[in-house]
Design a protein around this motif. Structure first.
Motif, PDB file in Angstrom:
ATOM      1  N   GLU A   1      -5.042  24.104  40.000  1.00 57.20           N
ATOM      2  CA  GLU A   1      -5.935  24.219  38.553  1.00 57.20           C
ATOM      3  C   GLU A   1      -4.897  23.735  37.817  1.00 57.20           C
ATOM      4  O   GLU A   1      -4.199  23.831  37.492  1.00 57.20           O
TER       5      GLU A   1
ATOM      6  N   HIS B   1      -7.153  12.079  38.140  1.00 56.89           N
ATOM      7  CA  HIS B   1      -8.560  13.416  37.576  1.00 56.89           C
ATOM      8  C   HIS B   1      -9.622  12.663  37.508  1.00 56.89           C
ATOM      9  O   HIS B   1      -9.938  11.772  36.860  1.00 56.89           O
TER      10      HIS B   1
ATOM     11  N   VAL C   1     -13.316  14.835  35.826  1.00 56.47           N
ATOM     12  CA  VAL C   1     -13.666  15.629  35.063  1.00 56.47           C
ATOM     13  C   VAL C   1     -15.125  15.971  34.954  1.00 56.47           C
ATOM     14  O   VAL C   1     -15.809  14.553  35.067  1.00 56.47           O
ATOM     15  N   CYS C   2     -15.574  16.744  35.538  1.00 55.27           N
ATOM     16  CA  CYS C   2     -17.437  16.731  35.913  1.00 55.27           C
ATOM     17  C   CYS C   2     -17.435  17.237  34.082  1.00 55.27           C
ATOM     18  O   CYS C   2     -16.837  18.288  33.880  1.00 55.27           O
TER      19      CYS C   2
ATOM     20  N   SER D   1     -19.494  20.813  34.412  1.00 52.19           N
ATOM     21  CA  SER D   1     -19.006  21.878  34.944  1.00 52.19           C
ATOM     22  C   SER D   1     -17.963  22.540  34.532  1.00 52.19           C
ATOM     23  O   SER D   1     -16.824  23.379  35.026  1.00 52.19           O
ATOM     24  N   SER D   2     -17.091  22.064  33.997  1.00 56.15           N
ATOM     25  CA  SER D   2     -15.618  21.208  33.685  1.00 56.15           C
ATOM     26  C   SER D   2     -14.547  20.921  34.352  1.00 56.15           C
ATOM     27  O   SER D   2     -13.192  21.665  34.229  1.00 56.15           O
ATOM     28  N   GLU D   3     -14.711  21.217  35.738  1.00 56.40           N
ATOM     29  CA  GLU D   3     -14.009  21.513  37.193  1.00 56.40           C
ATOM     30  C   GLU D   3     -13.650  19.934  37.107  1.00 56.40           C
ATOM     31  O   GLU D   3     -13.338  18.680  36.598  1.00 56.40           O
ATOM     32  N   ILE D   4     -11.854  20.039  37.478  1.00 57.14           N
ATOM     33  CA  ILE D   4     -11.205  19.490  37.339  1.00 57.14           C
ATOM     34  C   ILE D   4     -11.105  18.835  38.245  1.00 57.14           C
ATOM     35  O   ILE D   4     -10.474  19.126  39.266  1.00 57.14           O
ATOM     36  N   ILE D   5     -11.424  17.666  38.576  1.00 58.34           N
ATOM     37  CA  ILE D   5     -10.082  17.024  40.947  1.00 58.34           C
ATOM     38  C   ILE D   5      -8.909  15.953  40.298  1.00 58.34           C
ATOM     39  O   ILE D   5      -9.782  15.315  39.667  1.00 58.34           O
TER      40      ILE D   5
ATOM     41  N   LYS E   1     -22.845  15.763  37.788  1.00 60.91           N
ATOM     42  CA  LYS E   1     -23.108  15.863  39.182  1.00 60.91           C
ATOM     43  C   LYS E   1     -24.389  14.848  39.659  1.00 60.91           C
ATOM     44  O   LYS E   1     -24.970  14.842  38.520  1.00 60.91           O
TER      45      LYS E   1
END
Length: 137
Positions: free
Chosen positions: A34, A92, A94-95, A98-102, A135
């Protein structure tokens, strides 16, 4: 002596309760991959019943960054996120929805960046790769 105390002493920081609690939280978040903002850290501490103010959180994170314990990432406009510093390089995704970080690692991309630097007769010292995505349906 606990690991967080050792890490703080190693970089020359005094052991204080706010520093220890924030470092422990960052360790926990790091294990879950995270990336947290200062506000996220503050809210997590509040949920745990800790009474550490937001200005203290900002100050401690800035001290950690200066000491090389954390890395500040500017992945969003107007919002920085933090992660524990590591020798393990990653990039990284960054979506934007959704602000999701992978986090991801790709040896082909890493090799290609080295090749490009060599082609331009320069030494690659550091780099950051962030892919901004939406997405797909």
């Amino acid at each position: 002596m606990t690991s967080e105390n050792l890490e703080l002493r190693k970089v020359g920081l005094k052991i204080t309760l706010p520093r220890v609690k924030i470092f422990k939280l960052l360790e926990t978040m790091s294990l879950q991959n995270e990336h947290v903002s200062a506000e996220d850290v503050y809210h997590h501490l509040l949920k745990r019943g800790e009474s550490i103010g937001l200005p203290t959180v900002y100050r401690v994170l800035a001290q950690f960054e200066s000491a090389g314990l954390v890395v500040r990432r500017h992945l969003f406009k107007g919002r920085s996120v933090f992660e524990l510093a590591s020798d393990d390089h990653h990039d990284h995704i960054v979506c934007l929805d959704s602000s999701e970080i992978i986090e991801f690692r790709d040896h082909i991309i890493e090799r290609r960046q080295q090749e490009i630097a060599q082609q331009h007769n320069v030494e690659l010292v550091d780099h950051t790769l962030v892919l901004y995505v939406r997405k797909s349906n």
